[in-house]
Enzyme design. Sequence first.
Site, PDB file in Angstrom:
ATOM      1  N   ARG A 118      18.652   4.830 -26.870  1.00 36.94           N
ATOM      2  CA  ARG A 118      19.430   4.090 -27.642  1.00 36.94           C
ATOM      3  C   ARG A 118      18.827   2.239 -27.236  1.00 36.94           C
ATOM      4  NH1 ARG A 118      22.892   7.117 -28.696  1.00 36.94           N
ATOM      5  NH2 ARG A 118      24.466   7.050 -26.580  1.00 36.94           N
TER       6      ARG A 118
ATOM      7  N   GLU B  27      28.914  14.049 -13.805  1.00 36.23           N
ATOM      8  CA  GLU B  27      30.134  14.840 -13.724  1.00 36.23           C
ATOM      9  C   GLU B  27      30.122  16.517 -13.159  1.00 36.23           C
ATOM     10  OE1 GLU B  27      35.217  16.078 -15.573  1.00 36.23           O
ATOM     11  OE2 GLU B  27      33.226  14.762 -16.222  1.00 36.23           O
TER      12      GLU B  27
END
Length: 175
Positions: free
Chosen positions: A58, A95
Amino acid sequence: MDLKSVIRTIPDYPKKGIMFRDITTLLTDARGFRRAVDELVQPLAGQKIDKVAGIEARGFILGGAIAHQLSVGFVPIRKKGKLPYKTIAESYELEYGVDEVEIHVDAVEKGDRILLVDDLIATGGTAGAAIKLLERAGGEVMLCSFVVDLPDLGGADKLRALGKKVTALVEYEGE
């Protein structure tokens, strides 16, 4: 126009407990898209910018529109293995693992003043890697601009700790 009114929230995407802030609805709203681009350009008034760098995917849309408006070049920052020419890369922690972003070796010239753009700043891992990559290539990141900031995740603060100015058009706290 309240930009939050044209940003869709999708609960439990991509996993349970996540409130996904989807700017595709902003992009399909002509007035909203134009306003977002104008507001992302506004903090640059009076500054010299040589390139806009956008983070996949984006950030490409927003960054391309901003580069057009500023009449400057655009640098795509892509995930590893997506660019066809020689690249330089920067790793960052996820993560559960490590990822990399890349630019072409000739995308940035020494001394280029760069605006870094993406749709959203969360933990700051990708944007932090993009800053390091652009500056290792010889550029200077003047401003990091996002449509959405999730301040509870601390990403904008991490970029500020790197000495970068950060702007965002809307914030979603504690949601």
